[in-house]
Design a protein around this motif. Structure first.
Motif, PDB file in Angstrom:
ATOM      1  N   ARG A  23     -79.977  -8.029  21.679  1.00 45.58           N
ATOM      2  CA  ARG A  23     -78.663  -7.404  21.839  1.00 45.58           C
ATOM      3  C   ARG A  23     -78.519  -6.175  20.949  1.00 45.58           C
ATOM      4  O   ARG A  23     -77.800  -5.239  21.298  1.00 45.58           O
ATOM      5  CB  ARG A  23     -77.565  -8.419  21.514  1.00 45.58           C
ATOM      6  N   ASP A 256     -72.667  -0.724  22.976  1.00 44.14           N
ATOM      7  CA  ASP A 256     -71.749  -1.358  22.035  1.00 44.14           C
ATOM      8  C   ASP A 256     -71.889  -2.875  22.097  1.00 44.14           C
ATOM      9  O   ASP A 256     -72.065  -3.461  23.176  1.00 44.14           O
ATOM     10  CB  ASP A 256     -70.302  -0.969  22.349  1.00 44.14           C
ATOM     11  N   LEU A 257     -71.822  -3.507  20.927  1.00 42.97           N
ATOM     12  CA  LEU A 257     -71.830  -4.963  20.876  1.00 42.97           C
ATOM     13  C   LEU A 257     -70.461  -5.503  21.294  1.00 42.97           C
ATOM     14  O   LEU A 257     -69.442  -4.825  21.158  1.00 42.97           O
ATOM     15  CB  LEU A 257     -72.143  -5.447  19.454  1.00 42.97           C
ATOM     16  N   SER A 258     -70.451  -6.719  21.800  1.00 45.88           N
ATOM     17  CA  SER A 258     -69.184  -7.365  22.087  1.00 45.88           C
ATOM     18  C   SER A 258     -68.460  -7.651  20.772  1.00 45.88           C
ATOM     19  O   SER A 258     -69.066  -7.689  19.695  1.00 45.88           O
ATOM     20  CB  SER A 258     -69.403  -8.659  22.866  1.00 45.88           C
ATOM     21  N   VAL A 259     -67.160  -7.840  20.861  1.00 39.72           N
ATOM     22  CA  VAL A 259     -66.368  -8.102  19.646  1.00 39.72           C
ATOM     23  C   VAL A 259     -66.872  -9.365  18.952  1.00 39.72           C
ATOM     24  O   VAL A 259     -66.994  -9.409  17.719  1.00 39.72           O
ATOM     25  CB  VAL A 259     -64.874  -8.236  20.019  1.00 39.72           C
ATOM     26  N   LYS A 260     -67.231 -10.368  19.734  1.00 39.86           N
ATOM     27  CA  LYS A 260     -67.702 -11.624  19.158  1.00 39.86           C
ATOM     28  C   LYS A 260     -69.030 -11.431  18.427  1.00 39.86           C
ATOM     29  O   LYS A 260     -69.209 -11.913  17.294  1.00 39.86           O
ATOM     30  CB  LYS A 260     -67.854 -12.669  20.264  1.00 39.86           C
ATOM     31  N   ASP A 261     -69.969 -10.700  19.048  1.00 39.06           N
ATOM     32  CA  ASP A 261     -71.271 -10.468  18.409  1.00 39.06           C
ATOM     33  C   ASP A 261     -71.124  -9.614  17.156  1.00 39.06           C
ATOM     34  O   ASP A 261     -71.803  -9.850  16.144  1.00 39.06           O
ATOM     35  CB  ASP A 261     -72.223  -9.792  19.394  1.00 39.06           C
TER      36      ASP A 261
END
Length: 741
Positions: A23, A256-261
């Motif tokens: 990711r 962009d990474l997800s907010v959770k990641d």
């Protein structure tokens, strides 16, 4: 295999770590990363180097940044010898320089803030993560909030592909697991006076970033920023971060990474708990393409020496006994923001790894290290308090000495009698072995330590007094008996040790008194600690409450700003709409004026452009309505005469269209009237019973217009009588009859 090599174990990387690397975009290229198979010691393939999962997620990528390459060269270390928090220290520093100071990473500024320390305890040194980067005690730096423990990071090693950059064949030094960590003078390199003067403005800017009320910048914000924009600070990049252009920037390694990641990754590399919020942005806007550097902004360039520059003086190796091998205690207490003063990067299994021997410690600089140094933090060292010199007491020394400390050689004690001799014995007595009573008034070169603190080990001085030979063979044989020798030795020891036992009891009583005093102080300290913890918890609760209130105020301020912006937009739209309406009203008024040629003046204007224009239009509309009403009445009256065989239309528009025809309705009406007049004239003539040649009358070519007009004029007095008889009231205006063709 060297002792340090035994620290390596078989790599244990979980699927969760692999998914995280994917990711992050670190495995985008097929050959970017290789995972070890069954080997328990790194054997990197050609063009590959050894790294760790926790290094990669903290900003490391190949080809590495020249600043990191210079640090490895100047400090004389390898990449695997740096701890994860040290890697994050370098990433934060590069991001700080490029995004918030607007300069390349500066070597002079680095020397003002950081130094290098060995990572290990008093009896353990590490090769993997054997050095840590520390913030100097006299520097106020960002609160990075490093995690207290990076569990198992040494077991998550892998191979990263070495990419060449800037025509440099190899950016990272080839892996050498047997290379020992040697302290160098460059570890404590300080900025020169000229460099301090050149970087004073940068230090002031750092303090401003830290302490500006409401816009404080923290290490966690900087970490979250470079993780969010997906740029690896320790990678050699085409453009500096102050030119970052967003999603299409060439330096980005992934989307962009997800907010959770992102939240999970920030909490992994920091000490933030689940209840602590992750900063969504920096309180200070970083430099980028949307926030460019000011004009004439100085870009100071200062890189550490690189391998191609040649050997440097700072690489000189210094002995461990002349330099502190870990952070002094004052530094730990005085620099709560130092990463190395907190981090415990060794996992619970670290005690199983092979422990290399510590360097020799000079008695003058001997320091005591706590066991917590095994956890990856260079801990404080305590200097053993010195006492006035006294006679050497082997019995008391044997009570307070520790077998865990290094041996320090002492000078041999000269025998007091010619029949005595000195023997160097091991520090630990063999079972059944005893020593002769010590000599009184013996001066030693090393002062004894405090009874409560471990003292350096000494070489025991054993004096064996040989009995004088007696006359006679039986006496000589008796003295030569080993048992008699042991009895004599034991007796002399007993006599000598009685005095030392009494003295030891006195010293033990003094030690007990000191221990009791220390216990009382400890109780007082514990009470003070509990009180401080209670005050700290109350302060934390108040701070959390204030933070919550501040967050509520900020949210209300944001809502107010949004409402104000929306109101301004509505006002602008309303003004534009009113302007359009006013323009249309004025246009209609002008058109009405040009068609009716009637202008008006308002008697009571309201001084509102729209309402006054509407009033003008209403006046013109009233005039038009009156004119239409009159026209409709006239046309309705004329309709039966012009259209006797048609039905009158219901609307005024259709009625007007009936009269607005291509043919001349007036001419047609006059022609019909002329026909009736001619017929009536013929009838009147016939009624007069006169003989008329109608053929001659019908020959109109013989009629002269002048004569015709004169005849009509002569006939007018009589026509009035006839018209009156027929019920037609002639008009008062003179007749305008003329021949109709």
């Amino acid at each position: 295999m060297a002792a340090e090599d035994l620290e390596w174990e078989r790599s244990k990387i979980s699927n969760q770590d692999i998914n995280m690397l994917k990711r992050l975009g670190l495995m985008k290229k097929e050959d970017a990363i290789r995972f070890p198979s069954e080997e328990s010691y790194p054997k990197p393939p050609m063009e590959y180097r050894v790294s760790f999962v926790d290094h990669l997620i903290r900003g490391l990528s190949t080809p590495i940044h020249d600043f990191l390459r210079g640090l490895l060269f100047v400090y004389g270390i390898q990449l695997h010898q740096l701890t994860p928090n040290s890697i994050l220290h370098i990433s934060i520093f590069i991001t700080l320089c490029e995004c918030f100071l607007g300069i390349p990473p500066n070597w002079a500024l680095w020397k003002r803030i950081f130094c290098l320390r060995r990572n290990g305890s008093h009896n353990v040194t590490y090769n993997i993560g054997g050095v840590v980067i520390c913030v100097r005690t006299d520097v106020d730096y960002f609160d990075v909030k490093f995690p207290d423990s990076v569990q198992g990071w040494r077991k998550k090693w892998l191979y990263i592909h070495e990419e060449s950059a800037n025509s440099v064949e190899h950016n990272i030094v080839p892996f050498d697991g047997s290379a020992r960590i040697q302290r160098r003078r460059s570890w404590d390199a300080e900025a020169s006076e000229e460099e301090k003067k050149a970087t004073e403005a940068l230090m002031s800017r750092i303090h401003q970033l830290q302490n500006t009320r409401g816009k404080e910048l923290s290490g966690v914000q900087i970490t979250a920023y470079f993780l969010r924009i997906r740029v690896q600070p320790l990678q050699a990049r085409k453009n500096p971060l102050w030119t970052y252009s967003g999603e299409n920037d060439a330096n980005r390694i992934s989307n962009d990474l997800s907010v959770k990641d992102l939240e999970k990754l920030v909490r992994r590399v920091s000490r933030l708990a689940k209840k602590d919020p992750i900063p969504s942005s920096c309180r200070v806007e970083p430099y980028s393409a949307s926030n460019p550097l000011p004009e004439n902004h100085p870009t100071m360039s200062s890189l550490p020496p690189l391998p191609e520059d040649g050997e440097v003086e700072e690489q000189a190796i210094v002995a461990e006994d002349t330099q502190g091998s870990s952070i002094p205690e004052s530094e730990v207490a005085g620099s709560h923001k130092s990463a190395a003063s907190h981090e415990k990067e060794v996992e619970s299994e670290a005690s199983e790894s092979t422990q290399s021997l510590p360097p020799a410690v000079s008695p003058r600089n001997k320091r005591k290290r706590t066991d917590a140094e095994d956890s990856g933090t260079s801990k404080a060292e305590e200097v053993v308090p010195s006492h006035p010199k006294a006679a050497y007491d082997p019995y008391v020394e044997s009570l307070v000495s520790s077998d865990d400390e290094e041996e320090v050689p002492t000078t041999d004690v000269a025998p007091r009698t010619s029949t005595s001799r000195t023997v160097l014995a091991s520090d630990t007595l063999v079972e059944g072995e005893e020593t002769s009573p010590p000599q009184q008034n013996v001066v030693t070169t090393t002062p004894p330590s405090s009874p409560l603190a471990p003292s350096p080990k000494r070489t025991r001085v054993e004096k064996i007094v040989e009995p004088a030979p007696q006359l006679g063979s039986s006496s000589t044989l008796l003295l030569d008996d080993p048992m008699i020798k042991d009895l004599l030795r034991i007796g002399s020891q007993f006599i000598g040790y009685r005095e030392y036992a009494n003295r030891a009891e006195e010293k033990l009583a003094e030690a007990n008194e000191r221990a009791n005093a220390l216990a009382r102080k400890l109780e007082q300290s514990e009470a003070a600690r509990k009180k401080a913890e209670l005050a700290a918890s109350k302060a934390k609760a108040e701070a959390d409450e204030a933070k919550a209130k501040a967050a509520g105020v900020e949210e209300l301020q944001k809502k107010l700003e949004d409402a104000t912006a929306a109101l301004d937009e509505h006002k602008a739209a309303q003004a534009s709409r009113e302007e359009g309406i006013l323009k249309r009203l004025k246009t209609q008024s002008r058109r009405t004026f040009t068609q009716t040629n009637q202008d008006f003046d308002l008697t009571n204007p309201v001084n509102d452009p729209v309402l006054d224009a509407l009033s003008y239009l209403e006046l013109h509309g009233s005039e038009i309505r009156e004119g239409v009403s009159n026209a409709s009445a006239v046309l309705s009256a004329l309709f039966p005469y012009f259209f006797p065989k048609k039905e009158e239309p219901a609307t005024f528009l259709n009625l007007a269209k009936m009269f607005n025809t291509p043919e001349d309705l007036g001419l047609k009406m006059r022609q019909e009237n002329m026909k009736v007049a001619v017929e009536n004239t013929v009838a009147l003539v016939a009624d007069s019973r006169q003989t008329i040649d109608w053929m001659k009358v019908g020959d109109t070519e013989q009629i002269e217009q002048s004569r015709w007009r004169s005849l009509i004029k002569a006939a007018k007095p009589n026509t009035k009588k006839i018209l009156a008889y027929l019920g037609i009231k002639p008009a008062s205006t003179p007749s305008s009859s003329r021949p109709e063709v």
